[in-house]
Write a protein that holds these residues in place. Structure first.
Motif, PDB file in Angstrom:
ATOM      1  N   TYR A 428       0.836  -1.205   0.000  1.00 49.95           N
ATOM      2  CA  TYR A 428       0.000   0.000   0.000  1.00 49.95           C
ATOM      3  C   TYR A 428       0.868   1.251   0.000  1.00 49.95           C
ATOM      4  CZ  TYR A 428      -3.849   3.162   1.151  1.00 49.95           C
ATOM      5  OH  TYR A 428      -4.780   4.184   1.112  1.00 49.95           O
ATOM      6  N   LYS A 429       1.862   1.268   0.873  1.00 48.72           N
ATOM      7  CA  LYS A 429       2.703   2.462   0.962  1.00 48.72           C
ATOM      8  C   LYS A 429       3.516   2.684  -0.306  1.00 48.72           C
ATOM      9  CE  LYS A 429       6.264   4.908   3.322  1.00 48.72           C
ATOM     10  NZ  LYS A 429       7.618   4.811   3.840  1.00 48.72           N
ATOM     11  N   GLN A 430       3.882   1.587  -0.961  1.00 48.18           N
ATOM     12  CA  GLN A 430       4.707   1.698  -2.162  1.00 48.18           C
ATOM     13  C   GLN A 430       3.909   2.115  -3.390  1.00 48.18           C
ATOM     14  OE1 GLN A 430       6.395  -2.224  -2.283  1.00 48.18           O
ATOM     15  NE2 GLN A 430       7.523  -1.922  -0.375  1.00 48.18           N
ATOM     16  N   SER A 431       2.602   2.110  -3.294  1.00 46.06           N
ATOM     17  CA  SER A 431       1.758   2.433  -4.446  1.00 46.06           C
ATOM     18  C   SER A 431       1.437   3.923  -4.502  1.00 46.06           C
ATOM     19  CB  SER A 431       0.449   1.639  -4.371  1.00 46.06           C
ATOM     20  OG  SER A 431      -0.494   2.151  -5.288  1.00 46.06           O
ATOM     21  N   PRO A 432       1.845   4.612  -5.570  1.00 45.35           N
ATOM     22  CA  PRO A 432       1.492   6.031  -5.685  1.00 45.35           C
ATOM     23  C   PRO A 432      -0.013   6.241  -5.829  1.00 45.35           C
ATOM     24  CG  PRO A 432       2.548   5.252  -7.707  1.00 45.35           C
ATOM     25  CD  PRO A 432       2.678   4.155  -6.697  1.00 45.35           C
ATOM     26  N   VAL A 433      -0.710   5.253  -6.384  1.00 42.36           N
ATOM     27  CA  VAL A 433      -2.168   5.364  -6.503  1.00 42.36           C
ATOM     28  C   VAL A 433      -2.807   5.321  -5.121  1.00 42.36           C
ATOM     29  CG1 VAL A 433      -4.251   4.286  -7.420  1.00 42.36           C
ATOM     30  CG2 VAL A 433      -2.184   4.362  -8.820  1.00 42.36           C
ATOM     31  N   CYS A 434      -2.334   4.404  -4.274  1.00 44.06           N
ATOM     32  CA  CYS A 434      -2.851   4.333  -2.904  1.00 44.06           C
ATOM     33  C   CYS A 434      -2.522   5.610  -2.138  1.00 44.06           C
ATOM     34  CB  CYS A 434      -2.269   3.119  -2.179  1.00 44.06           C
ATOM     35  SG  CYS A 434      -2.826   1.524  -2.837  1.00 44.06           S
ATOM     36  N   LYS A 435      -1.335   6.142  -2.370  1.00 40.78           N
ATOM     37  CA  LYS A 435      -0.965   7.401  -1.719  1.00 40.78           C
ATOM     38  C   LYS A 435      -1.922   8.508  -2.126  1.00 40.78           C
ATOM     39  CE  LYS A 435       2.769  10.779  -1.207  1.00 40.78           C
ATOM     40  NZ  LYS A 435       4.173  11.128  -1.518  1.00 40.78           N
ATOM     41  N   GLN A 436      -2.269   8.525  -3.388  1.00 39.95           N
ATOM     42  CA  GLN A 436      -3.197   9.528  -3.895  1.00 39.95           C
ATOM     43  C   GLN A 436      -4.547   9.421  -3.182  1.00 39.95           C
ATOM     44  OE1 GLN A 436      -4.381   9.123  -8.086  1.00 39.95           O
ATOM     45  NE2 GLN A 436      -3.439  11.111  -8.450  1.00 39.95           N
ATOM     46  N   GLU A 437      -5.031   8.195  -3.025  1.00 37.70           N
ATOM     47  CA  GLU A 437      -6.316   7.978  -2.354  1.00 37.70           C
ATOM     48  C   GLU A 437      -6.252   8.420  -0.890  1.00 37.70           C
ATOM     49  OE1 GLU A 437      -7.410   3.889  -2.799  1.00 37.70           O
ATOM     50  OE2 GLU A 437      -7.191   3.921  -4.976  1.00 37.70           O
ATOM     51  N   ALA A 438      -5.192   7.987  -0.192  1.00 39.18           N
ATOM     52  CA  ALA A 438      -5.077   8.302   1.236  1.00 39.18           C
ATOM     53  C   ALA A 438      -4.925   9.802   1.458  1.00 39.18           C
ATOM     54  CB  ALA A 438      -3.895   7.547   1.841  1.00 39.18           C
ATOM     55  N   ASN A 439      -4.111  10.446   0.632  1.00 42.40           N
ATOM     56  CA  ASN A 439      -3.931  11.895   0.759  1.00 42.40           C
ATOM     57  C   ASN A 439      -5.247  12.636   0.550  1.00 42.40           C
ATOM     58  OD1 ASN A 439      -1.238  12.002   1.408  1.00 42.40           O
ATOM     59  ND2 ASN A 439      -0.525  12.316  -0.676  1.00 42.40           N
ATOM     60  N   TYR A 440      -6.017  12.175  -0.424  1.00 41.84           N
ATOM     61  CA  TYR A 440      -7.287  12.846  -0.709  1.00 41.84           C
ATOM     62  C   TYR A 440      -8.266  12.668   0.449  1.00 41.84           C
ATOM     63  CZ  TYR A 440     -11.240  14.613  -3.395  1.00 41.84           C
ATOM     64  OH  TYR A 440     -12.305  15.354  -3.831  1.00 41.84           O
ATOM     65  N   ALA A 441      -8.292  11.453   1.007  1.00 39.08           N
ATOM     66  CA  ALA A 441      -9.172  11.207   2.156  1.00 39.08           C
ATOM     67  C   ALA A 441      -8.766  12.072   3.343  1.00 39.08           C
ATOM     68  CB  ALA A 441      -9.131   9.730   2.534  1.00 39.08           C
ATOM     69  N   ALA A 442      -7.449  12.194   3.570  1.00 40.55           N
ATOM     70  CA  ALA A 442      -6.966  13.012   4.688  1.00 40.55           C
ATOM     71  C   ALA A 442      -7.265  14.484   4.449  1.00 40.55           C
ATOM     72  CB  ALA A 442      -5.470  12.794   4.881  1.00 40.55           C
ATOM     73  N   LYS A 443      -7.057  14.940   3.225  1.00 41.10           N
ATOM     74  CA  LYS A 443      -7.287  16.352   2.903  1.00 41.10           C
ATOM     75  C   LYS A 443      -8.754  16.729   3.092  1.00 41.10           C
ATOM     76  CE  LYS A 443      -6.862  19.753  -0.802  1.00 41.10           C
ATOM     77  NZ  LYS A 443      -6.231  20.758   0.061  1.00 41.10           N
ATOM     78  N   ARG A 444      -9.637  15.799   2.789  1.00 33.37           N
ATOM     79  CA  ARG A 444     -11.060  16.080   2.923  1.00 33.37           C
ATOM     80  C   ARG A 444     -11.561  15.892   4.351  1.00 33.37           C
ATOM     81  NH1 ARG A 444     -14.137  17.137  -1.076  1.00 33.37           N
ATOM     82  NH2 ARG A 444     -15.951  16.371   0.064  1.00 33.37           N
ATOM     83  N   GLY A 445     -10.661  15.523   5.246  1.00 34.07           N
ATOM     84  CA  GLY A 445     -11.046  15.384   6.638  1.00 34.07           C
ATOM     85  C   GLY A 445     -11.932  14.188   6.904  1.00 34.07           C
ATOM     86  N   CYS A 446     -11.775  13.129   6.115  1.00 37.83           N
ATOM     87  CA  CYS A 446     -12.611  11.937   6.296  1.00 37.83           C
ATOM     88  C   CYS A 446     -12.273  11.237   7.613  1.00 37.83           C
ATOM     89  CB  CYS A 446     -12.385  10.957   5.144  1.00 37.83           C
ATOM     90  SG  CYS A 446     -12.866  11.581   3.530  1.00 37.83           S
ATOM     91  N   HIS A 447     -13.243  10.512   8.137  1.00 37.75           N
ATOM     92  CA  HIS A 447     -12.973   9.629   9.274  1.00 37.75           C
ATOM     93  C   HIS A 447     -12.175   8.443   8.736  1.00 37.75           C
ATOM     94  CE1 HIS A 447     -15.553  11.862  11.944  1.00 37.75           C
ATOM     95  NE2 HIS A 447     -16.581  11.726  11.130  1.00 37.75           N
ATOM     96  N   ILE A 448     -10.926   8.345   9.144  1.00 38.33           N
ATOM     97  CA  ILE A 448     -10.033   7.299   8.636  1.00 38.33           C
ATOM     98  C   ILE A 448      -9.771   6.275   9.731  1.00 38.33           C
ATOM     99  CG2 ILE A 448      -7.667   6.810   7.879  1.00 38.33           C
ATOM    100  CD1 ILE A 448      -7.699   9.495   6.418  1.00 38.33           C
ATOM    101  N   ILE A 449      -9.906   5.001   9.382  1.00 38.78           N
ATOM    102  CA  ILE A 449      -9.536   3.912  10.294  1.00 38.78           C
ATOM    103  C   ILE A 449      -8.441   3.096   9.607  1.00 38.78           C
ATOM    104  CG2 ILE A 449     -10.295   1.868  11.547  1.00 38.78           C
ATOM    105  CD1 ILE A 449     -13.097   2.998  11.595  1.00 38.78           C
ATOM    106  N   PRO A 450      -7.220   3.101  10.149  1.00 38.02           N
ATOM    107  CA  PRO A 450      -6.134   2.327   9.536  1.00 38.02           C
ATOM    108  C   PRO A 450      -6.215   0.852   9.942  1.00 38.02           C
ATOM    109  CG  PRO A 450      -5.317   4.183  10.874  1.00 38.02           C
ATOM    110  CD  PRO A 450      -6.732   3.924  11.261  1.00 38.02           C
ATOM    111  N   LEU A 451      -6.062  -0.035   8.975  1.00 35.76           N
ATOM    112  CA  LEU A 451      -6.038  -1.471   9.221  1.00 35.76           C
ATOM    113  C   LEU A 451      -4.651  -2.012   8.884  1.00 35.76           C
ATOM    114  CD1 LEU A 451      -9.402  -2.543   7.504  1.00 35.76           C
ATOM    115  CD2 LEU A 451      -9.062  -1.510   9.761  1.00 35.76           C
ATOM    116  N   VAL A 452      -4.079  -2.819   9.769  1.00 32.73           N
ATOM    117  CA  VAL A 452      -2.780  -3.449   9.512  1.00 32.73           C
ATOM    118  C   VAL A 452      -3.034  -4.774   8.808  1.00 32.73           C
ATOM    119  CG1 VAL A 452      -0.686  -4.389  10.540  1.00 32.73           C
ATOM    120  CG2 VAL A 452      -1.743  -2.336  11.517  1.00 32.73           C
TER     121      VAL A 452
END
Length: 636
Positions: A428-452
Motif C-alpha cells: 500500500y505504501k509503495q503504491s502512488p495510486v494508494c498514496k493519492q487515495e489516502a492523501n485525498y481522504a486526509a485532505k477532505r477530513g474523512c474519518h479514517i480507520i487504519p487497518l494493519v
C-alpha cells in the motif's frame, strides 16, 4: 531462442536430469575446474538443459520448476553454506562461474518469471536459504574487515542476487525483515569497494526492507539514485538480452520512489528521461516496463515543479489520455491516476467540496464505508468486505462498483463515504495510486480507520503522517474475529461522535462566547513584520509570531509562544529527523494550548515545514551550497 509452449521429450529429459544428483556433481566440479576439462555431457546438463526450461512457457512449467526445487534446494543450501565456514575456495574461471550460477539461480529462484512458491516445504527451504545467506555474509564480513577480495566479491554478488529474488514474494519479504539484514548489507556494500553489481543488488534488496527512517539514516539518496539511473541507462537499449534486468530495475525503483529523498534525487539527476522513454516508446513491454515507469512518474509528480513540467509535456499527456481506454486494467488505472494528479488534483477541486476536519457534515452519505487498499492484500480485504456486508454496512470497494473513470470514481467514493478504511501494508505504501487515495481522504477530513494487513507492519513516511494519530486495527496481531470486532467498535464510535457533533452552518460572532461549548481562546497580540532577518537564528519571538500569521498557520501560535528563531531552527531539525513523531508531539502541544484557534492539521504541519525551509541554512559538507536566503547563518 524464443519462448515455446509444447511439452517435448527433450524438455522432459532436461527436467529429469536437472532434478538428479548428476547435476549437483557436474555443477560443483565445473565451478572448480577449467571449463575446457568439463565433459560434454556435463556441459549439456549445466547450460543447455537450463536454457531449455528457461524458455518454456507451457502449462507444465510450474510442475517442472517445483520438481527441480524439491530435488535441489537442500543441496543448494549446503553448497552456499561453504561461504559461511570461513574456509577459502577457488574459482578457476569467473565467466564460467557466472554462467553456471546464473543458470542455476534462474531455475530455482526466478519469482519474477511467475515461478511462484506453491508448497509449504519449498517456502521453508527458501527461508532456510535466506538464513544461511545471512550467516555467510556475517562470516565474510568477519573474514574481510577491510575489503572483499576478488573471489569473495563474486560469491557475495550471487548471494545478494538470491536475496533480491526473494524480495519479489510478499511473505518472504516479511521473513527477510525479521532477519535484520539492513546493517549487514550496508556493511557489505562498504567492503565491496563500490562494486556496481553488488551495489545494485543491495539497493534492490534494501528498497523493500528499509523504512523511511532507514533511508534518511543512510544519507546516500544521491548514490542510490545514480546507481539505478546508470543501470537503467545501460539496459534501456539492450534489447531482449537486457530487458529482464531493465524490468527488475524499474520494479525496484518503483518501490524506492515512496521515499521523498529518492524522488527528489531522481528528478535532480534527470532520471525521468528514461521513465518517459519506457512509458512512450512502443518497443517496451507494456506491463513490465511501461507500467512501472508510469507508476514512477506518478510518484515523482507529487513534486509540484515536476508535475507542472509533466503536464506541459504534450506528447506524454496525449499518450496517457490514450491509455485511459487501454484493455489492460492496470494501465488504465495508472493513466487515470496521472490525469487526476496533473489536471484535476485535489487542491484544485471546488472549495465547497472541502470538508472541515473538525465539523463533519450532517447529511447522510451514499456509503457507510470506502475501502482503500493494495491489490496485493486483496484476499484479506475480501474477507473484511464480506463481514462488513453481513453486518449490513453499505461498502464501496473498487472491484465491485467502478463505472467509467476509475480515479474520479474513487474520488467520488471518498467524498461520499462516512468512513475510509486504509489497509496498510508495504504494498500500500509503495503504491502512488494508494498514496493519492489516502492523501485525498486526509485532505477532505474523512474519518479514517487504519487497518494493519501484514504481520508487524509499522506505517512510516507519508502513510505514518496520515495515520499516526489514529487507532490501528491489526488484523495480523489477533484473530480475524477479534480484529473485526475492534473495527466494528471503531466504526460505531465514529458514528456516535459524528451524530453528537453539532453542525454549525454559519460562523460564530467573534464576541459571542455564550454560543461556544468550549473555552474561548485567549487572543494573541500579533505585530505583523514585513521583513525578517535572513538568518532564522536572528529572529525574535515577534518574528516567529508574524511568520505564522503571514503564512496562514495560526494553529501553531499557542504551541510556539515564547519561541525565538534559534529555538525554531532546532525544532525544524527535530522535525526533519522524525517528521511523524514530531507531528504527533506538536499536535498534542497544540491541543493543550489555550491559545490554539484550531487543532493542528497535517496540511498546517507540512505547510510550516515547507515555508520555513527558505530560512534554514543548508548543512555544510563537501560540495554543499548555502541557502542564499540564509547565507548569513554560515557567518555566525
Amino acid at each position: 531462442m524464443a519462448f515455446y509452449k509444447e511439452y517435448t521429450q527433450e524438455l522432459d529429459t532436461a527436467a529429469q536430469e536437472l532434478a538428479s544428483p548428476v547435476y549437483q556433481e557436474a555443477f560443483e566440479a565445473a565451478t572448480k575446474a577449467q571449463f575446457a576439462r568439463v565433459p560434454f555431457e556435463h556441459i549439456v546438463i549445466l547450460t543447455r538443459h537450463p536454457n531449455k526450461i528457461a524458455w518454456y512457457a507451457g502449462d507444465q512449467r510450474q510442475r517442472i520448476i517445483e520438481r527441480i526445487r524439491q530435488a535441489q534446494l537442500k543441496w543448494f543450501n549446503n553448497w552456499i553454506h561453504q561461504y559461511g565456514t570461513g574456509q577459502s575456495f577457488t574459482i578457476e574461471n569467473e565467466d564460467v562461474f557466472d554462467t553456471l550460477t546464473l543458470h542455476l539461480l534462474n531455475i530455482l529462484f526466478r519469482l519474477d518469471h511467475g515461478d511462484v512458491i506453491t508448497t509449504k516445504n519449498i517456502r521453508e527451504e527458501f527461508e532456510q536459504i535466506a538464513k544461511t545467506i545471512k550467516h555467510c555474509l556475517i562470516t565474510i564480513k568477519a573474514a574481510n574487515p577491510m575489503k572483499l577480495n576478488k573471489t569473495t566479491l563474486l560469491c557475495v554478488r550471487e548471494l545478494l542476487q538470491v536475496l533480491f529474488y526473494f524480495t519479489l514474494d510478499n511473505d518472504l519479504v516479511i521473513y527477510l525483515k525479521s532477519l535484520g539484514l539492513i546493517d549487514l548489507i550496508n556493511t557489505i556494500m562498504q567492503l565491496s569497494d563500490n562494486h556496481k553489481e553488488i551495489l545494485l543488488h543491495a539497493y534492490r534488496i534494501l528498497a523493500v526492507l528499509m523504512s523511511e527512517a532507514d533511508i534518511k539514516q543512510l544519507q546516500n539518496a544521491e548514490r542510490i539514485a545514480s546507481v539505478f539511473i546508470e543501470f537503467i541507462q545501460s539496459t534501456i537499449d539492450g534489447g531482449d538480452r537486457m530487458k529482464e534486468r531493465l524490468h527488475n530495475n524499474l520494479r525496484s525503483l518503483n518501490v524506492l520512489t515512496q521515499h521523498d529523498v529518492i524522488r527528489d534525487e531522481l528528478i535532480k539527476q534527470n532520471g525521468q528521461r528514461y521513465f518517459l522513454r519506457c512509458a512512450l516508446e512502443k518497443q517496451f513491454d507494456p506491463v513490465k516496463a511501461k507500467l512501472p515507469s508510469l507508476q514512477i512518474l506518478l510518484a515523482l509528480s507529487f513534486n509540484d515543479e515536476f508535475a507542472t513540467s509533466l503536464k506541459n509535456n504534450t506528447t506524454f499527456m496525449e499518450h496517457v489520455l490514450e491509455l485511459k481506454t487501454s484493455s489492460d486494467e492496470n494501465l488504465q488505472r495508472i493513466a487515470t491516476a496521472l490525469i487526476w494528479q496533473l489536471e484535476t488534483r485535489p487542491e484544485t477541486k471546488d472549495e465547497h467540496k472541502e470538508m472541515d476536519h473538525q465539523s463533519p457534515k450532517s447529511n447522510k452519505k451514499q456509503y457507510d464505508i470506502m475501502i482503500s487498499y493494495s491489490h496485493s492484500d486483496n484476499k484479506l480485504c475480501q474477507q473484511i468486505l464480506e463481514r462488513l456486508e453481513q453486518e449490513k454496512f453499505n461498502v464501496w470497494i473498487d472491484f465491485q462498483k467502478v463505472h467509467g473513470n476509475l480515479t474520479e470514481t474513487i474520488a467520488e467514493a471518498i467524498e461520499n463515504s462516512d468512513i475510509v478504511l486504509i489497509c496498510m501494508s508495504d504494498a500500500y505504501k509503495q503504491s502512488p495510486v494508494c498514496k493519492q487515495e489516502a492523501n485525498y481522504a486526509a485532505k477532505r477530513g474523512c474519518h479514517i480507520i487504519p487497518l494493519v494487513m501484514t504481520p508487524k507492519y509499522k506505517a512510516d513516511g507519508w502513510l505514518g503522517l496520515i495515520t499516526s494519530d489514529r487507532l490501528y486495527v491489526d488484523f495480523k496481531k489477533m484473530t480475524f474475529d477479534d480484529a473485526f470486532k475492534q473495527l466494528k467498535d471503531q466504526i460505531q464510535r465514529n458514528r456516535t461522535n459524528a451524530a453528537q457533533t453539532p453542525v454549525i452552518n454559519q460562523k460564530l460572532p467573534e464576541n459571542d462566547h455564550l454560543l461556544s461549548t468550549s473555552v474561548a481562546p485567549q487572543p494573541v497580540e500579533i505585530h505583523v513584520v514585513l521583513e525578517y532577518p535572513h538568518c532564522i537564528d536572528m529572529w525574535t519571538e515577534e518574528h516567529v509570531k508574524s511568520f505564522l500569521v503571514v503564512k496562514k498557520i495560526p494553529s501553531l501560535l499557542g504551541a510556539f509562544q515564547g519561541m525565538n528563531g534559534r529555538l525554531l531552527h532546532r525544532l525544524y531539525d527535530m522535525c526533519q529527523s522524525n517528521q511523524q513523531a514530531m507531528f504527533v508531539s506538536l499536535k498534542e502541544d497544540v491541543a493543550q494550548s489555550s491559545n490554539a484557534p484550531s487543532l493542528l492539521t497535517l496540511k498546517d504541519y507540512l505547510t510550516f515545514l515547507e515555508e520555513i525551509k527558505a530560512y534554514i541554512p543548508y548543512k555544510s559538507g563537501a560540495g554543499a551550497q548555502i541557502n542564499p536566503t540564509s547565507a548569513v547563518c554560515s557567518l555566525m
